[in-house]
Design an enzyme around this catalytic site. Structure first.
Site, PDB file in Angstrom:
ATOM      1  N   ILE A   1       0.851  -1.181   0.000  1.00  0.00           N
ATOM      2  CA  ILE A   1       0.000   0.000   0.000  1.00  0.00           C
ATOM      3  C   ILE A   1       0.888   1.232   0.000  1.00  0.00           C
ATOM      4  CG2 ILE A   1      -1.692   1.341   1.322  1.00  0.00           C
ATOM      5  CD1 ILE A   1      -2.791  -1.280   2.407  1.00  0.00           C
ATOM      6  N   CYS A   2       0.636   2.151  -0.908  1.00  0.00           N
ATOM      7  CA  CYS A   2       1.352   3.416  -0.974  1.00  0.00           C
ATOM      8  C   CYS A   2       2.858   3.164  -1.063  1.00  0.00           C
ATOM      9  CB  CYS A   2       0.983   4.273   0.241  1.00  0.00           C
ATOM     10  SG  CYS A   2       1.465   6.000   0.139  1.00  0.00           S
ATOM     11  N   VAL A   3       3.664   3.778  -0.183  1.00  0.00           N
ATOM     12  CA  VAL A   3       5.111   3.628  -0.256  1.00  0.00           C
ATOM     13  C   VAL A   3       5.591   2.309   0.344  1.00  0.00           C
ATOM     14  CG1 VAL A   3       5.627   6.074  -0.409  1.00  0.00           C
ATOM     15  CG2 VAL A   3       5.368   5.028   1.842  1.00  0.00           C
TER      16      VAL A   3
ATOM     17  N   ALA B   1      -1.296   2.742  -5.107  1.00  0.00           N
ATOM     18  CA  ALA B   1      -0.859   4.127  -4.988  1.00  0.00           C
ATOM     19  C   ALA B   1      -1.066   4.630  -3.559  1.00  0.00           C
ATOM     20  CB  ALA B   1      -1.601   4.981  -6.010  1.00  0.00           C
TER      21      ALA B   1
END
Length: 322
Positions: A102-104, A155
């Site tokens: 998830i995300c970074v 993202a």
């Protein structure tokens, strides 16, 4: 029942951590039984999130027992990942475990080498850094999530919820996923290829740049039909010279800069008015609505209608623009 292991590392982003716990933990099968067993795992007994400290009930050995491993993002991307964490993830992958970020959290997955040669995404603001650190990964900053089968990336935080619902749909079908989406007050229709709706900032002029007055003039007159010759005349330069100065000081061409200024104005009008798309195209200086639509999609990754549906503040004022 599927087992989902959520890996919490120091600096974990709380929202990224909560998203898979809530989504998978609340998903139910048609007969009411839980669809997933969720376990929060860590290399240490306590995890410092920055906002609070949490105790992880399971260690890294639980990763080997999971069907899916979720990797939330961490706030500091410069902190190296512990070798034992990377080894545990690689061992789980070798056994066929599905791993999603998830995300970074994509940076954690990238550090294992498991994304090498594959397409991946992360938050658009970190996509350039991910691509620079891991040039062997095909980073796509313009989508909500990427499903490579065993390895998936998403993202920003909201896109992490899209990814979790996508996994529920893969595991149990659309009906169960739709029910999970309703519990999250989330539409199920957002697919991975949808754009991240990035508002692209204009490249700034360096402090004290001789281009600053010209940029102000261009911004003030963006709604007019300005040609490169007009820009050069305003600057008192030839078209060739103004192009060169723009590239040297701004990093783009005058017309590309102008198009982005127009798109920025169009985004505001789509958010705040019920003007038709054709009318907005004229208002912001595009000679053709078709050219406007093409340029808008090229810059933002979506079309004007989708952007308006996502961002117009008052639903009662939405329009079915032509």
């Amino acid at each position: 029942m599927h087992t989902v292991a959520v890996l919490a590392l120091d600096g974990v982003i709380p929202f990224d951590l909560a998203t898979p716990i809530e989504t998978f933990g609340r998903t139910r099968l048609p007969d009411g039984r839980p669809a997933y067993r969720v376990r929060v795992c860590s290399a240490t007994k306590e995890v410092d999130t920055g906002a609070f400290t949490l105790r992880a009930p399971w260690g890294l050995d639980a990763l080997a027992e999971a069907d899916t491993i979720m990797l939330p993002g961490c706030g500091d991307l410069d902190v190296p990942i512990a070798p034992e964490v990377l080894d545990a993830l690689k061992a789980a992958a070798a056994d066929g475990t599905r791993i999603a970020s998830i995300c970074v959290g994509a940076f954690v997955l990238a550090a294992t080498g498991l994304l090498d040669g594959q397409r991946a995404t992360t938050h658009w603001a970190a996509a350039g850094l991910l691509a620079a650190r891991h040039p062997e990964i095909k980073v796509d900053p313009d989508v909500l999530y990427v499903d490579n089968g065993q390895f998936l990336t998403s993202a920003g935080a909201a896109a992490g919820l899209d990814l979790c619902l996508h996994l529920v749909r893969r595991d149990y079908g659309s009906a169960v996923a739709a029910d999970a989406a309703r519990l999250s007050v989330m539409p199920l229709e957002r697919d991975g290829g949808q754009a991240q709706f990035i508002v692209h900032p204009q490249p700034p002029a360096p402090r004290g740049s001789t281009m600053e007055p010209l940029l102000r003039w261009m911004d003030d007159n963006a709604s007019r039909e300005i040609t490169l010759e007009d820009i050069a005349s305003q600057a008192g330069m030839s078209t060739r010279t103004v192009n060169r100065h723009f590239r040297e000081q701004i990093g783009t061409t005058p017309l590309q800069w102008l198009h982005r200024a127009r798109i920025r104005q169009a985004q505001y009008l789509l958010e705040s008015t019920t003007h038709s798309v054709d009318r907005i195209a004229v208002q912001v200086g595009f000679g053709s609505p078709t050219a406007f639509r093409d340029r808008f999609k090229r810059v933002t990754g979506t079309n004007p209608h989708a952007y308006r549906r996502a961002f117009q503040s008052d639903p009662e004022r939405r329009t079915t623009a032509s």
